[in-house]
Design a protein around this motif. Sequence first.
Motif, PDB file in Angstrom:
ATOM      1  N   ALA A   1     -31.671  10.940  73.698  1.00 45.22           N
ATOM      2  CA  ALA A   1     -31.144  10.013  73.967  1.00 45.22           C
ATOM      3  C   ALA A   1     -29.980   9.930  72.645  1.00 45.22           C
ATOM      4  O   ALA A   1     -28.803   9.363  72.402  1.00 45.22           O
ATOM      5  N   PHE A   2     -30.893   8.394  72.076  1.00 44.78           N
ATOM      6  CA  PHE A   2     -30.305   8.223  70.557  1.00 44.78           C
ATOM      7  C   PHE A   2     -29.646   8.820  69.743  1.00 44.78           C
ATOM      8  O   PHE A   2     -28.724   8.458  68.788  1.00 44.78           O
ATOM      9  N   LEU A   3     -31.033   9.308  69.272  1.00 42.64           N
ATOM     10  CA  LEU A   3     -30.491  10.392  68.213  1.00 42.64           C
ATOM     11  C   LEU A   3     -29.338  11.560  68.922  1.00 42.64           C
ATOM     12  O   LEU A   3     -28.085  11.899  67.668  1.00 42.64           O
ATOM     13  N   ASP A   4     -29.392  12.046  70.406  1.00 36.79           N
ATOM     14  CA  ASP A   4     -27.762  12.535  70.333  1.00 36.79           C
ATOM     15  C   ASP A   4     -26.637  12.671  70.475  1.00 36.79           C
ATOM     16  O   ASP A   4     -25.863  12.898  70.318  1.00 36.79           O
ATOM     17  N   CYS A   5     -26.652  10.648  70.672  1.00 34.84           N
ATOM     18  CA  CYS A   5     -25.503  10.402  70.661  1.00 34.84           C
ATOM     19  C   CYS A   5     -25.795   9.713  69.095  1.00 34.84           C
ATOM     20  O   CYS A   5     -24.823   8.590  68.994  1.00 34.84           O
ATOM     21  N   ASP A   6     -26.082   9.429  67.943  1.00 34.24           N
ATOM     22  CA  ASP A   6     -26.321   9.414  66.207  1.00 34.24           C
ATOM     23  C   ASP A   6     -26.483   7.946  66.388  1.00 34.24           C
ATOM     24  O   ASP A   6     -25.727   7.103  65.509  1.00 34.24           O
ATOM     25  N   GLY A   7     -27.449   7.665  67.616  1.00 41.61           N
ATOM     26  CA  GLY A   7     -27.695   6.284  67.370  1.00 41.61           C
ATOM     27  C   GLY A   7     -26.645   5.415  67.521  1.00 41.61           C
ATOM     28  O   GLY A   7     -27.020   3.685  67.493  1.00 41.61           O
TER      29      GLY A   7
ATOM     30  N   ARG B   1     -22.676   3.940  73.766  1.00 39.82           N
ATOM     31  CA  ARG B   1     -22.824   5.500  73.943  1.00 39.82           C
ATOM     32  C   ARG B   1     -23.976   5.976  75.072  1.00 39.82           C
ATOM     33  O   ARG B   1     -24.285   6.273  75.563  1.00 39.82           O
ATOM     34  N   CYS B   2     -25.021   5.870  74.241  1.00 41.35           N
ATOM     35  CA  CYS B   2     -26.513   5.956  74.355  1.00 41.35           C
ATOM     36  C   CYS B   2     -27.198   4.821  75.688  1.00 41.35           C
ATOM     37  O   CYS B   2     -27.630   5.303  77.160  1.00 41.35           O
TER      38      CYS B   2
ATOM     39  N   SER C   1     -33.111   3.036  61.718  1.00 43.38           N
ATOM     40  CA  SER C   1     -31.015   2.742  60.803  1.00 43.38           C
ATOM     41  C   SER C   1     -31.628   3.474  59.803  1.00 43.38           C
ATOM     42  O   SER C   1     -30.984   3.325  59.237  1.00 43.38           O
ATOM     43  N   ARG C   2     -33.270   4.274  59.752  1.00 45.04           N
ATOM     44  CA  ARG C   2     -32.775   4.856  58.214  1.00 45.04           C
ATOM     45  C   ARG C   2     -32.398   6.574  59.018  1.00 45.04           C
ATOM     46  O   ARG C   2     -32.716   6.957  59.703  1.00 45.04           O
ATOM     47  N   LEU C   3     -31.990   7.192  58.085  1.00 42.08           N
ATOM     48  CA  LEU C   3     -31.615   8.233  58.071  1.00 42.08           C
ATOM     49  C   LEU C   3     -32.906   9.315  58.090  1.00 42.08           C
ATOM     50  O   LEU C   3     -33.234  10.017  59.350  1.00 42.08           O
TER      51      LEU C   3
ATOM     52  N   PHE D   1     -36.293  14.001  64.631  1.00 47.99           N
ATOM     53  CA  PHE D   1     -35.511  14.553  65.448  1.00 47.99           C
ATOM     54  C   PHE D   1     -35.799  16.664  65.184  1.00 47.99           C
ATOM     55  O   PHE D   1     -35.851  17.311  66.023  1.00 47.99           O
ATOM     56  N   LEU D   2     -36.881  16.368  63.924  1.00 51.72           N
ATOM     57  CA  LEU D   2     -37.572  18.484  63.609  1.00 51.72           C
ATOM     58  C   LEU D   2     -38.567  17.599  64.909  1.00 51.72           C
ATOM     59  O   LEU D   2     -39.034  18.960  65.577  1.00 51.72           O
ATOM     60  N   ALA D   3     -39.381  16.387  64.828  1.00 55.22           N
ATOM     61  CA  ALA D   3     -39.988  16.579  65.618  1.00 55.22           C
ATOM     62  C   ALA D   3     -40.270  17.022  66.902  1.00 55.22           C
ATOM     63  O   ALA D   3     -40.893  17.842  67.553  1.00 55.22           O
TER      64      ALA D   3
END
Length: 585
Positions: free
Chosen positions: A532-538, A542-543, A570-572, A579-581
């Motif tokens: 959810a955190f990744l889907d909400c772009d951090g 929203r998360c 916090s690091r891209l 995300f890939l994992a």
Amino acid sequence: MRLRALLDTDALGLKLLGGEEELDRTVRGVMTTDLRDPSRYLSGGELVLTGLAWRRGPADSESFVRILVQAGVAALAAGEAELGDVPDDLVLACARHRLPLFAVNESVAFATITEHVVRQVSGERAGDLAAVVDRHRRMMTSGPAGGGPDVVLDLLGSDLDLRAWLLSPAGRLIAGPKVAGPALPAGVCAKLAAEHLAAGRTGRRGPHRVALGGTTYSLFPIRSSGRSPQAARDVRETVLSEWLLAVEADAGDWPEERLDLLHGVTQLIAVERDRRDAARTVRRRLAQEVLELVQTGAPPAEIAARLRVAAPVLLPGLGAAPHWQVVVARVEWDDAPAGPGVPGAPGGPAGVPAEGPGGRRTGGTVDGGPVAQSLLEEILVDPLSTGPEPSDRIAVAHTGGEAIALVPLPAVSSEHDGSESGILADALLEAVRDPLSAGLDDDGRLTLGVSAAVHSAEGLRGALEEARHARRVAAARPGRVCAAGHQELASHVLLLPFVPDDVRRAFTARLLDPLKDYDRRHRAELIPTLEAFLDCDGSWTRCATRLHLHVNTLRYRVGRIEQLTGRDLSRLEDKLDFFLALRMS
């Protein structure tokens, strides 16, 4: 001394099997070997001791005896410990070539015969050598409390006023005098090893003299006679396997008696080296068995059973099954042509060049596995530790030109804290790069790949492929000695579809398994929170809204994720890896 004198010493346990008319031959030295062709280590006049490991069938006896006769050896002594009675074909071959043959009773160690011969041969030339050898013999028979090359080096100091150190080819201090005096710094050890390897590549006989910081050292090679029959004949590979004795003195003006004395001491240390190499046989066999199971796709339960057998051998007294780490090494030479199926050759993994740095061809048909195996057993020992004992925890196999180490790590807490454990590629490279680069000179390369630690048989195959892939990454870099670790496979560039499935699985397991384990124990829902955190772009707000959580609760969960994995959300780069994992799991 005469051969006849050997029969007069009951303690040697020798029985004459043939060549009675040749017993007046003079013995000028002794050599223990199981090589099929030991001629390069023979200068004539030796009593050759063998355990017969070179013999695969009756036809081998004729060629072995012919090689000894051409080298001018005085006699052959065959041990009965391995095969029982000495084979008739060897007796007949020695009779045809008029080579005296002795049988060595299984109750008598080759070291006993070696020390007796060295003592007798050298006694008239140097009385102090007889004292050193005699003390060494007493030390070796006094049990583990007094044994080891350290005591021999102490004797050199006390009897001959010579300070000496025993070093590995990678510059690790194996043994040194315990008497008063400053210790040999690690930097000096590395430089001495580099000088020894560089001089050895020229083919010049030792000792080699080196001046460092106003002090002159004489370097004597310790040439182990206990290599396997498949060991390399090439001096380039031989020198990479040698220990060296560094003596704080200039041997250039020594009389022959004193040089003979030191060469005798190197023979005694070589006997100890052979004994320790023989002790590695069990660990090598365990590694080979596990490797074959992993590579043939054996069920995880069968691999786990073999690992349970290996664990108490490598870590005696360990209560729990350890984690495991895999290290892969390859030694390659410029004149070894590349070929299909060889990493780095056409047909290899995508993104890995078929040529090394500078367009130089790598890989090939020459089997560098044995020398890589020997090197890996040495360099995986902590460079700051002395003595041979730490290497007893390393099992190394070799196959297809590469060496593969199975390294056990003590079991860690079930709570992952994200910290690195085990062998780190950068630290390994820093410890061995300078001396081994000198030994590889301008025509050889050593490349190393290190996997992450795995805690189960299921992860071992992925760890092996991960280490191999890391080694291929290292091979694409410039330099004579290169290493890469599993951390360098975390980039999304290497997780595209052309990467092997096992490497993908290893990557996703390293990132997500700590979170899955934690969720299973605590029902914390860290995996859904991460998605959810990744889907909400951090976005925290929203998360938290999507998960129906308070923002502080979300921050706690994200902090736990970072703690367990050692990543920073916090690091891209870390967000992308997660995300890939998640997409590949």
